[in-house]
Each structure stands twice: as C-alpha cells, then as structure tokens.
Design a protein around this motif. Structure first.
Motif, PDB file in Angstrom:
ATOM      1  N   ARG A  37       1.029  -1.125   0.126  1.00 50.93           N
ATOM      2  CA  ARG A  37      -0.057  -0.077  -0.073  1.00 50.93           C
ATOM      3  C   ARG A  37       0.967   1.492   0.031  1.00 50.93           C
ATOM      4  NH1 ARG A  37      -5.592  -1.537   0.377  1.00 50.93           N
ATOM      5  NH2 ARG A  37      -5.081  -3.475  -0.628  1.00 50.93           N
ATOM      6  N   GLN A  38       2.225   1.256   0.419  1.00 50.55           N
ATOM      7  CA  GLN A  38       2.912   2.472   0.535  1.00 50.55           C
ATOM      8  C   GLN A  38       3.623   2.481  -0.904  1.00 50.55           C
ATOM      9  OE1 GLN A  38       5.825   1.733   3.608  1.00 50.55           O
ATOM     10  NE2 GLN A  38       4.172   1.980   5.295  1.00 50.55           N
ATOM     11  N   LYS A  39       2.923   1.945  -1.922  1.00 43.90           N
ATOM     12  CA  LYS A  39       3.627   2.200  -3.166  1.00 43.90           C
ATOM     13  C   LYS A  39       4.948   2.037  -3.595  1.00 43.90           C
ATOM     14  CE  LYS A  39      -0.256   5.602  -4.042  1.00 43.90           C
ATOM     15  NZ  LYS A  39      -0.718   5.659  -2.542  1.00 43.90           N
ATOM     16  N   VAL A  40       5.470   0.988  -3.061  1.00 43.73           N
ATOM     17  CA  VAL A  40       6.797   0.557  -3.026  1.00 43.73           C
ATOM     18  C   VAL A  40       7.054   0.063  -4.241  1.00 43.73           C
ATOM     19  CG1 VAL A  40       7.465   0.222  -0.545  1.00 43.73           C
ATOM     20  CG2 VAL A  40       6.315  -1.477  -1.958  1.00 43.73           C
ATOM     21  N   PHE A  41       5.996  -0.499  -4.927  1.00 42.24           N
ATOM     22  CA  PHE A  41       5.835  -1.150  -6.258  1.00 42.24           C
ATOM     23  C   PHE A  41       6.500  -0.023  -7.414  1.00 42.24           C
ATOM     24  CE2 PHE A  41       3.778  -4.722  -4.272  1.00 42.24           C
ATOM     25  CZ  PHE A  41       5.046  -5.454  -4.603  1.00 42.24           C
ATOM     26  N   TYR A  42       6.463   1.120  -6.924  1.00 44.57           N
ATOM     27  CA  TYR A  42       6.787   2.053  -8.133  1.00 44.57           C
ATOM     28  C   TYR A  42       8.383   2.163  -8.431  1.00 44.57           C
ATOM     29  CZ  TYR A  42       2.558   5.068  -8.145  1.00 44.57           C
ATOM     30  OH  TYR A  42       1.353   5.543  -8.181  1.00 44.57           O
ATOM     31  N   VAL A  43       8.903   1.333  -7.611  1.00 43.38           N
ATOM     32  CA  VAL A  43      10.325   1.175  -7.692  1.00 43.38           C
ATOM     33  C   VAL A  43      10.444   0.198  -8.931  1.00 43.38           C
ATOM     34  CG1 VAL A  43      12.459   0.034  -6.768  1.00 43.38           C
ATOM     35  CG2 VAL A  43      11.202   1.451  -5.394  1.00 43.38           C
ATOM     36  N   LEU A  44       9.528  -0.882  -9.144  1.00 47.03           N
ATOM     37  CA  LEU A  44       9.478  -1.808  -9.784  1.00 47.03           C
ATOM     38  C   LEU A  44       9.269  -1.119 -11.532  1.00 47.03           C
ATOM     39  CD1 LEU A  44       7.935  -4.894  -8.267  1.00 47.03           C
ATOM     40  CD2 LEU A  44      10.213  -4.204  -8.162  1.00 47.03           C
ATOM     41  N   LEU A  45       8.375  -0.290 -11.402  1.00 49.11           N
ATOM     42  CA  LEU A  45       8.073   0.454 -12.518  1.00 49.11           C
ATOM     43  C   LEU A  45       9.308   1.012 -12.900  1.00 49.11           C
ATOM     44  CD1 LEU A  45       5.191   0.719 -13.837  1.00 49.11           C
ATOM     45  CD2 LEU A  45       5.055   3.079 -12.960  1.00 49.11           C
ATOM     46  N   LEU A  46      10.035   1.715 -12.230  1.00 49.45           N
ATOM     47  CA  LEU A  46      11.293   2.489 -12.377  1.00 49.45           C
ATOM     48  C   LEU A  46      12.043   1.589 -13.266  1.00 49.45           C
ATOM     49  CD1 LEU A  46      11.904   5.463 -11.844  1.00 49.45           C
ATOM     50  CD2 LEU A  46      13.434   4.458 -10.125  1.00 49.45           C
ATOM     51  N   PHE A  47      12.168   0.550 -12.501  1.00 51.48           N
ATOM     52  CA  PHE A  47      13.147  -0.597 -13.084  1.00 51.48           C
ATOM     53  C   PHE A  47      12.783  -1.017 -14.487  1.00 51.48           C
ATOM     54  CE2 PHE A  47      14.223  -5.204 -13.665  1.00 51.48           C
ATOM     55  CZ  PHE A  47      15.539  -5.015 -13.241  1.00 51.48           C
ATOM     56  N   ALA A  48      11.263  -1.243 -14.785  1.00 49.20           N
ATOM     57  CA  ALA A  48      10.851  -1.516 -16.073  1.00 49.20           C
ATOM     58  C   ALA A  48      11.345  -0.473 -16.956  1.00 49.20           C
ATOM     59  CB  ALA A  48       9.506  -1.728 -16.035  1.00 49.20           C
ATOM     60  N   LEU A  49      10.871   0.952 -16.564  1.00 49.34           N
ATOM     61  CA  LEU A  49      11.494   2.262 -17.525  1.00 49.34           C
ATOM     62  C   LEU A  49      12.847   1.830 -17.820  1.00 49.34           C
ATOM     63  CD1 LEU A  49       9.188   4.886 -15.965  1.00 49.34           C
ATOM     64  CD2 LEU A  49       8.852   3.543 -18.246  1.00 49.34           C
ATOM     65  N   LEU A  50      13.726   1.908 -16.891  1.00 54.40           N
ATOM     66  CA  LEU A  50      15.101   1.876 -16.947  1.00 54.40           C
ATOM     67  C   LEU A  50      15.569   0.615 -18.109  1.00 54.40           C
ATOM     68  CD1 LEU A  50      17.306   3.190 -15.381  1.00 54.40           C
ATOM     69  CD2 LEU A  50      17.911   1.055 -14.301  1.00 54.40           C
ATOM     70  N   LEU A  51      14.984  -0.380 -17.890  1.00 53.48           N
ATOM     71  CA  LEU A  51      15.157  -1.634 -18.850  1.00 53.48           C
ATOM     72  C   LEU A  51      14.656  -1.237 -20.304  1.00 53.48           C
ATOM     73  CD1 LEU A  51      14.414  -5.136 -17.465  1.00 53.48           C
ATOM     74  CD2 LEU A  51      16.545  -4.083 -17.912  1.00 53.48           C
ATOM     75  N   ILE A  52      13.616  -0.445 -20.310  1.00 52.38           N
ATOM     76  CA  ILE A  52      12.920  -0.308 -21.649  1.00 52.38           C
ATOM     77  C   ILE A  52      13.822   0.923 -22.302  1.00 52.38           C
ATOM     78  CG2 ILE A  52      11.053   0.487 -22.960  1.00 52.38           C
ATOM     79  CD1 ILE A  52       9.262  -1.006 -20.749  1.00 52.38           C
ATOM     80  N   GLY A  53      13.980   1.799 -21.405  1.00 47.11           N
ATOM     81  CA  GLY A  53      14.891   2.890 -21.868  1.00 47.11           C
ATOM     82  C   GLY A  53      16.325   2.400 -22.432  1.00 47.11           C
ATOM     83  N   CYS A  54      16.974   1.722 -21.650  1.00 45.02           N
ATOM     84  CA  CYS A  54      18.148   0.990 -21.930  1.00 45.02           C
ATOM     85  C   CYS A  54      18.029   0.149 -23.268  1.00 45.02           C
ATOM     86  CB  CYS A  54      18.521   0.073 -20.818  1.00 45.02           C
ATOM     87  SG  CYS A  54      20.427  -0.561 -20.708  1.00 45.02           S
ATOM     88  N   SER A  55      17.116  -0.624 -23.346  1.00 41.32           N
ATOM     89  CA  SER A  55      17.248  -1.391 -24.603  1.00 41.32           C
ATOM     90  C   SER A  55      17.137  -0.461 -25.942  1.00 41.32           C
ATOM     91  CB  SER A  55      16.051  -2.254 -24.696  1.00 41.32           C
ATOM     92  OG  SER A  55      15.905  -2.874 -23.577  1.00 41.32           O
ATOM     93  N   VAL A  56      16.297   0.858 -25.703  1.00 34.12           N
ATOM     94  CA  VAL A  56      16.267   1.744 -27.001  1.00 34.12           C
ATOM     95  C   VAL A  56      17.273   2.198 -27.212  1.00 34.12           C
ATOM     96  CG1 VAL A  56      15.018   3.730 -27.687  1.00 34.12           C
ATOM     97  CG2 VAL A  56      13.508   1.868 -26.524  1.00 34.12           C
ATOM     98  N   PHE A  57      17.963   2.575 -26.189  1.00 37.16           N
ATOM     99  CA  PHE A  57      19.140   3.730 -26.252  1.00 37.16           C
ATOM    100  C   PHE A  57      20.236   2.608 -26.799  1.00 37.16           C
ATOM    101  CE2 PHE A  57      23.148   4.799 -24.061  1.00 37.16           C
ATOM    102  CZ  PHE A  57      23.124   5.839 -24.554  1.00 37.16           C
ATOM    103  N   MET A  58      20.119   1.420 -26.712  1.00 40.17           N
ATOM    104  CA  MET A  58      21.339   0.429 -27.146  1.00 40.17           C
ATOM    105  C   MET A  58      21.437   0.143 -28.511  1.00 40.17           C
ATOM    106  SD  MET A  58      23.034  -0.208 -24.716  1.00 40.17           S
ATOM    107  CE  MET A  58      22.530   0.667 -23.071  1.00 40.17           C
ATOM    108  N   ALA A  59      20.746   0.602 -29.304  1.00 45.32           N
ATOM    109  CA  ALA A  59      20.475   0.264 -30.486  1.00 45.32           C
ATOM    110  C   ALA A  59      21.965   0.424 -31.256  1.00 45.32           C
ATOM    111  CB  ALA A  59      19.594   1.024 -31.595  1.00 45.32           C
TER     112      ALA A  59
END
Ligand SMILES: Nc1ncnc2c1ncn2[C@@H]1O[C@H](COP(=O)(O)OP(=O)(O)O)[C@@H](O)[C@H]1O
Ligand SMILES: [Mg+2]
Lengths: 254, 295, 299
Positions: free
Chosen positions: B27-49
């Motif tokens: 309930r304390q919205k800790v899972f936002y961290v996971l969202l951040l992780f997902a964004l990081l991964l996706i951003g990373c993959s795009v940038f890696m082209a």
C-alpha cells in the motif's frame, strides 16, 4: 538505552567471531575472480577514476559506472577524440578488469581506429611523425590486450585479439601464431583458431616443418578443414620443404 | 490447556503478521520502484541500438543487475525503517502486543513481511530482465541467421556461439540470489536500528551510511589486519568498522558472474551462510532491544 | 485458566491486582523526570466494572499499559488473574482497546477482526462465526467490507471493542472508550459494556469524563497526578459521611425555609443550597482539586 549498548556489545562479539571466516571468504572470492588487480581499493584506481567515481565503485555501482564510462567512450569515438577514448577506456578496464569485451574494444579503438586516424592526420604534414603516432597507437592497443590477457588468462577472445593485432599491425607471424594457438587451447575457443595459428606459422622462416605438420594434421582430420587457404598454404609448404610427391596432397580437391 | 498453545512459538501467528505487513508495504506504493526498473530496462534497450550485441548485452546485464541490487537495498531500508515506528505512532502495536503474542514473534512477522516483499520484487525484476534479454537474444540470433544464411557453417556456428555466450546465462540467477541475501541482511539491520532510532529519517540516514561503509568494510578489515604501522586511533577505528559493519562487498558476486567468472559452489554456499548469519544476528539484536522498549 | 479456582483466596479472585506501582519517565537531556504513577494499589475483582477516572495526564493510560505489559513498571508489580504482567501468558484472556485506537486503515472491518483473530489463534470456522457475531454485536455488519480509512471515530471505537473481544476474554481493558464519540455512539458503547458485565466479563476502563461512565461502573478509583485519591463503590463515594443532600421536587419556598430553620435549630449547619448536580462530577472535581492544592502546598 543500556539495552542498545548491550546489543552493540553483542554485535562486537559476533564481529570477533565472524572476522576470520569473513576474511577467508573475501580472499577466496578474490582468487576465484582471478586475483591481483581486483583490489578495487588500490591507489591506481583512485587516481584514475577520481574521488566520486571511487566511492561509487565501492558501493555496488561499479559495473554501472564502467558502462557509463564505456558509453561515453563510444561517444568520444564518434567524435574522434582519441585522447579521451584512451582516457575513458583506461578507467573502464580498471573498473571492470574481468570483462574481456572492454579490453577488446579498448585495443580495437587504439590499434585500428586511432592508428588509422593518426596515419591520415591532415594536420601533420610529416610522414615520419604520422608513422610514429600510428606506432604509438599500436603499442597502446597491444598494452590493453596484454593486460586483458593477464587479468583473464582463460578467455580465448583476448588471446585471439592479440594474435590479430600481431598479425595485422606488427606482421609478427610467430607471435600471432603463438596467441592463436593459446586461444585454441582454451575452452570456448573458435574452431578456426587452430587453423589460423598454423597459417601464421607457415609464414615464419625456419618453422616450416612445424607448420606443415600442423596443417597436414588439420587436413587429415576432417573434410571441413580443407578450406582453400589451407590447401594453398599446404601446397606452398610442400613446395618449400620438398615433400616427396607421393606424400603430397592431391591437386584437385573433390 | 490452551495455555500451552499460547506460550509456544506459532508460525501461523507470525505468518498472519507477515502477510499483513506485506499488504501494508504494497500500500505504500513501493512497487513504483519496480515500475522505475521496467522503464530503465526499456529505456536502456532503446538506447542500445547503436551498440553491437555484445556491448548491448553486457550493458543490459550490468544495468539490470546493478539496478536490482540497488533497488532491493533501497526497498529493504526504506520499507523496514517505518514499520515499527509507524505501528508505535499509530498505537496499532498496543492492540497487537496486548494479545498473548511474544514480542519476538511480532518482530519476526514484520521482518518476514519485508523479506517476502523483497523476494517478490526481486523475482519480478528478474523475470522482466530475463524476458527482455531473452527477446533481444532471439532477435539478434534471428537477424544473424538471416544475414549469414550464405556464410560457411563454421562462421555461423561461431557467430551463434558468440551470441549465446553474451546472452542469457543461468549463473546470473545465483547472482540474483546473493543480491536477495544482501537485501535481507540490510532489512534485518534496518529493523535493529529502527528499534532504538528516534525518527525514521535517522534510521534511513544511518542505513545509507552503513551501506557505503559496508562496501568499504573489507578494505578496512584488510588494513587493520595487515597494516601494523598505523597509529592506534586509526587502528581502533578500523577495528570497529571491521567488527561492527557487515561486509557488503562479499555479496557483490554479480559483477564477476556477468563478466563470466565461474564462482565455485563452495564460495556461493559460504556467502549465503554469511548472509543468513548476519540476518539472524541483527534480528536477534533487534529483538533484544525491542524487549526492553517502552511502548 | 482451569487452575484459577485452585489459587488461594483473595489472590485468585482479583482480575487485576496492582501493587505498589510507580512509573517514572526520565526526561531526556535533563536531570528532571516525570512521575506518571506514584505508589498505586488497586484491585479489580472478577466480574465487576471498574472505572479508573482522572483528568488528562493523571496516569490512567500509563497504568493500563503497565497492566498489559506494554510498559515496564519502575517499582511494584501488576498481575492479571494472578499472573505477572511481564509474562505473555498473562494476556491470554485479555482484550484491550487503546486510547484513540487506530488500526491498519487498508484493512476492512472484517479483515481487521480476522487479523486479530489469527493473532489469538482463532481459526477456521470458529473465526468466521466469531467475526460475524462481533460485527453484529458492535453494529458494524453493514460496514464490514468498508476500509477502516472510511470509518468514523465512533465506528473505529466499536471495531476496536470488537477486536478486544475476539478471543472471548475474561477481562476487557478499555482506555477512554467514549472519548471523542458523539452522545449516541457513547450510549451504544456503554450499552455494550453493560452487556459484557452481564456475560460475566470483568471490565477495567478509564475515562476523564465521569458523567459518561458513572452509571455503568461498580467501583471507581480517582487518579490525580498519578496518585489514587479516592476509591470505592459509587454509592459509598458519593455518600459523604457527615453530609446529606436533599433533593426535592415541587417544594414550595416556605417548605424550604422551614427545613432550613429546622436545620439551624439543631446542631447541623447549612453549608449550601443548590440545584442538584452530578454528584460524582463534583466529587471528582473536589478530589482532583484537593490534590492540586496539596501539590501547591508541598512546593
Ligand atoms: N512515554 C512517555 N514519556 C514521558 N512521559 C510520559 C510518557 N507517557 C506518559 N507520560 C507522562 O505521564 C503522565 C501520565 O500520562 P497518561 O498516563 O497518558 O495520562 P492519562 O492517560 O491519564 O491522560 C503525563 O504527564 C505524561 O506526560
Ligand atoms: Mg490517557
């Protein structure tokens, strides 16, 4: 409050107990990861990556910091800032000495890209100086690979890269052959390493017999090895060594 | 008759508190961290082209595992720091401890709740990471096969092997397990600090400090054990660091694993044991302090 | 609990026994300290409703917390059904409603009761029926699926009461059960307490507003500055030995004059003539003011 103090005393006592085990563990850890240059706290590293990088490196950000610097190096390469590429790759390889990719990339940028740029440098009219600069870049590439090999003695990739460097940049066939051979002996080596080693040996004055045996062995081993280059080198050696005709390989394959 | 039941240790009771803690944490919205992780991964993959696949996979692994290590440590510290003080502030601890529940069961329940959260988050992050890496590996593989369809078999084999070697590797999961142990240790230590801290900020600040010092602990320990020339003040300081702080560097096996260094099983087992030991000791210390606490 | 009757006489009868209890809170960074409770002795007999009364800061909550083992006494000891409060087992048959209770607000009313039920090792179908019963008892059946974050103060107080009853306790400790609740809600809670008493459950409650609890308490103790200044059965306390108060209805002025005259003729002295007030309230004020002034004298 006294309970807190007592709890700390407890931790201290536990600390005394765990210390030998922990120390032994970190020594084992170090030897497993290949040793010497892994001492991240060494002065050399601190000098190279600066205070902030040093702290980052020590707190679990090491791999990420290395990647970040690597990406920067990549950008510097795109702008052909060779000094910066060198500087950044030194940091990257110091941070992550066990990643062969970084050593390989560093050497490739120096010995292939930077050296070519130096040779074609329009701002330097004197050929002798351009050649000198080029040689310096070759040496830098070689230095990266040698240190890489020292840190990762069991990675064929770096031995192979060093062999290529000797072959293409130094025309040193003996060394090239030696490193291809070393690569081929390691697990995970490419199947052509052995063949390349023999090719290089075939160019070495005075070692033709050795090369011939090697190539012939490969030829006899399997159909797959009988590639045009191999046959060409083998014939060349047969000629040079005056191999009796009945022992020579047939002229026409297939 | 029922008395014996109450006196004893009750896993069911601990479990009830753990589940409750887990719900509280989510309930304390800790899972936002996971969202951040997902964004990081996706951003990373795009940038890696623009990189080669070796570089891309290397960076993808480094960033993912590094982020996993840091995010799990962050979750452990921030998630645990508030648990006990929050319950005391809200007086929910009164209702719980006024029931026939030993205080250590309450603490264990809270800690297990955090450990459960950490396990779930790390599992989710790993799953995401594995999927991204697997998809990239397949893509690169297919592309290579298409491009090299006319190349000799030997070259193709070499190329495929290179992709496989750079791609997914089961050893990485053992590295992830060690990341989890490190997070467990940090959670237990945070629990301990939070039993005597006066504010949550204090706990978090202390833990961030511990995090950094913990990574230096091995160095301090070596200097202390080997460098006899230092003055006694320095030596005392080093001794305290070596004895009180956990060696967090010991749990950074992931760097080596990504680099392809084979970690012997014995070493892994010993590291795991060390992590469990630390977690147990810090929990014990937390329990000890909590038993004396005025609520 | 089966062994209770075997315990010797007086000891066994007391649901709560407080013996020579003192509690001193050190004030950090100063030489001073706060004495919240001073040499307190109390007994709550099984089956009675005991009211611990006193103004804010008089040490009621502190006393209750020590009884429940949530805080440690500085001196003296407390027992529940003969077991020392420091033992976990002493809380076996106890329910507690803290002051301004606050629960996990992400849980619904039903989930809250289920959670506390599990903590008391009530499980399965027994838990289910118990939760249903209690929701019915405190009148929250309709709000069972609502999150506690949407509950009003009175509803929280009632779910708190239900939570305290989940393990079918023999003793219920309620800290300010009616504080901050509107009159109707407060009436509901009082009815519930009467209900508990009828079921043979011992109740120890605290309040700073005695009008709200005077009609339900069998005995009260009045705390002022951590000292028990009065204690006893309500009637005894209210009856001041050498005084009596007449409350008349429809009395003519002449009749009142007559009575006054009769009084002055005898040895009695008329001290005051007033409209009837809540007598316990007056007692309360007197008792606490006495302690105020004696504290001033002491200085
Ligand atoms: N944890 C504490 N630390 C310091 N002083 C406290 C603490 N708890 C209560 N006190 C002090 O003890 C006294 C009694 O408090 P309390 O028992 O809460 O009174 P009541 O419940 O009757 O209003 C108050 O003066 C209060 O300030
Ligand atoms: Mg109070």
């Amino acid at each position: 409050m006294s309970r807190v103090l007592f709890a700390f005393a407890m931790l201290l006592a536990f600390g005394v107990m765990k210390l030998p085990a922990e120390h032994a563990l970190s020594l084992q850890h170090r030897s497993a990861s290949g040793g010497q240059s892994d001492d991240i706290a060494n002065l050399d590293l601190r000098e190279k990556i600066g205070q902030l990088g040093f702290v980052a490196a020590l707190s679990g950000f090491r791999a990420m910091l290395a990647d970040f610097l690597f990406i920067q190096a990549h950008a510097a390469w795109e702008r052909t800032e060779w000094g910066r590429v060198l500087f950044l790759f030194r940091q990257v390889t110091t941070l992550q000495p066990h990643v062969p990719l970084f050593w390989d990339m560093a050497a490739w940028h120096m010995a292939w890209n930077a050296s070519a740029a130096a040779m074609n440098d329009p701002s330097q009219p004197r050929l002798a100086l351009r050649v000198k600069a080029q040689r310096e870049y070759f040496a830098l590439g070689k230095d990266f690979l040698e240190r890489g090999v020292k840190n990762n003695p069991d990675k064929p990739q770096l031995h192979e890269a060093l062999a290529r460097l000797y072959r293409d940049k130094y025309n040193d066939h003996a060394r090239a052959s030696e490193y291809f051979a070393k690569a081929s002996a390691l697990p995970g080596a490419a199947s052509y390493d052995k063949r390349f080693s023999a090719y290089e040996l075939s160019y070495c004055e005075g070692r033709e017999r050795e090369a011939y045996e090697c190539l012939h062995g490969l030829y006899a081993k399997s159909e797959k090895e009988r590639l045009p280059t191999l046959i060409k080198r083998l014939k060349f050696l047969e000629e040079k060594l005056n191999v009796p005709p009945e022992q020579r390989i047939p002229d026409k394959e297939r | 008759m029922s008395e014996r039941l109450h006196r004893g240790f009750s896993p069911a009771r601990i479990f009830a508190i753990s589940i409750n803690t887990l719900i509280e944490l989510t309930r304390q919205k800790v899972f936002y961290v996971l969202l951040l992780f997902a964004l990081l991964l996706i951003g990373c993959s795009v940038f890696m082209a623009r990189f080669t696949f070796q570089q891309e996979f290397q960076i993808l692994k480094d960033i993912s595992l590094g982020a996993m290590s840091i995010f799990s440590a962050l979750l452990a510290i921030v998630g645990t720091a508030r648990l006990i003080p929050q319950d005391i502030d809200d007086r929910t601890v009164y209702t719980i401890l006024a029931k026939p529940i030993p205080r250590f069961e309450y603490l264990l329940g809270k800690l297990f709740g955090v450990l459960l959260l950490l396990a779930i988050s790390i599992a989710l992050m790993s799953a995401l990471f594995v999927v991204v890496l697997y998809v990239r590996e397949r893509t690169v593989l297919n592309e290579t096969l298409r491009q090299m369809s006319r190349a000799p078999g030997e070259q193709l084999d070499a190329a495929v092997n290179a992709i496989r070697a750079a791609g997914l590797n089961i050893d990485i999961l053992t590295g992830v397990a060690v990341i989890y142990l490190k997070a467990c240790l940090l959670a237990a230590l945070t629990l301990f600090v939070s039993t005597f801290a006066t504010t949550n900020i204090f706990t978090v600040v202390v833990m961030v400090f511990v995090y950094f010092i913990g990574h230096l602990q091995a160095t301090a320990r070596e200097y202390w054990l080997e460098e006899q020339s230092a003055g006694w003040v320095a030596r005392t300081f080093l001794a305290i660091v070596a004895l009180i702080f956990p060696d967090l560097q010991a749990f950074n096996l992931v760097d080596e694993i990504v680099a392809g260094v084979a970690i012997p099983l014995v070493l892994l087992a010993k590291t795991a044991l060390l992590g469990i030991f630390y977690t147990a000791i810090y929990t014990l210390a937390a329990t000890f302090v909590f038993y004396g606490k005025e609520l | 609990m089966n062994d209770l009757p075997r315990r010797s006489g007086a000891e066994a009868g007391a649901a709560v026994a407080v013996e020579g209890l003192s509690k001193v809170f050190p004030v950090p960074f100063r030489r001073k300290s706060i004495t919240a409770v001073r040499d307190l002795n109390l007994r709550v007999e099984a089956g009675e409703v005991y009211g611990l009364l006193g103004p804010n800061g008089s040490g009621k909550s502190t006393t209750l917390k020590i009884i429940l083992g949530l805080a440690a006494p500085t001196r003296g000891r407390t027992k529940i059904f003969g077991r020392d409060s420091s033992l976990v087992e002493s809380r076996q048959a106890v329910g507690f409603l803290p002051e301004n209770p606050y629960f996990y607000k992400f849980l619904t009313g039903e989930e809250t009761l289920r959670f506390f039920g599990k903590l008391c090792r009530v499980n399965g179908s027994r838990l289910k029926s118990r939760v249903r019963e209690l929701l019915e008892l405190v009148g929250l059946t309709n709000a069972r699926d609502q999150r506690l974050s949407t509950y009003s103060k009175g509803m929280l107080q009632r779910i708190g009461l239900a939570q305290a009853l989940i393990n079918e306790p023999k003793l219920v400790v309620l800290d300010e059960p009616t504080a901050g609740v509107d009159p109707a809600g407060s009436r509901d809670i009082r009815n519930l307490i009467v209900d508990l008493k009828q079921r043979g459950i011992t109740v120890l409650l605290s309040s700073h507003l005695l009008t709200q609890v005077q009609e339900i308490c069998d005995r009260v103790g009045i705390l002022a500055r951590g000292v028990l200044v009065r204690e006893g059965h309500l009637e005894e306390l209210i009856a001041i030995e050498n005084r009596c108060e007449l409350v008349l209805e429809n009395a003519s002025e002449a009749l009142v004059k007559e009575i006054e005259k009769l009084a002055t003729n005898s040895n009695a002295r008329l001290i005051d003539r007033r409209k009837s007030t809540t007598t316990l309230e007056r007692l309360f004020l007197e008792a606490t003011q006495e302690s105020e002034s004696s504290a001033k004298h002491a200085k």
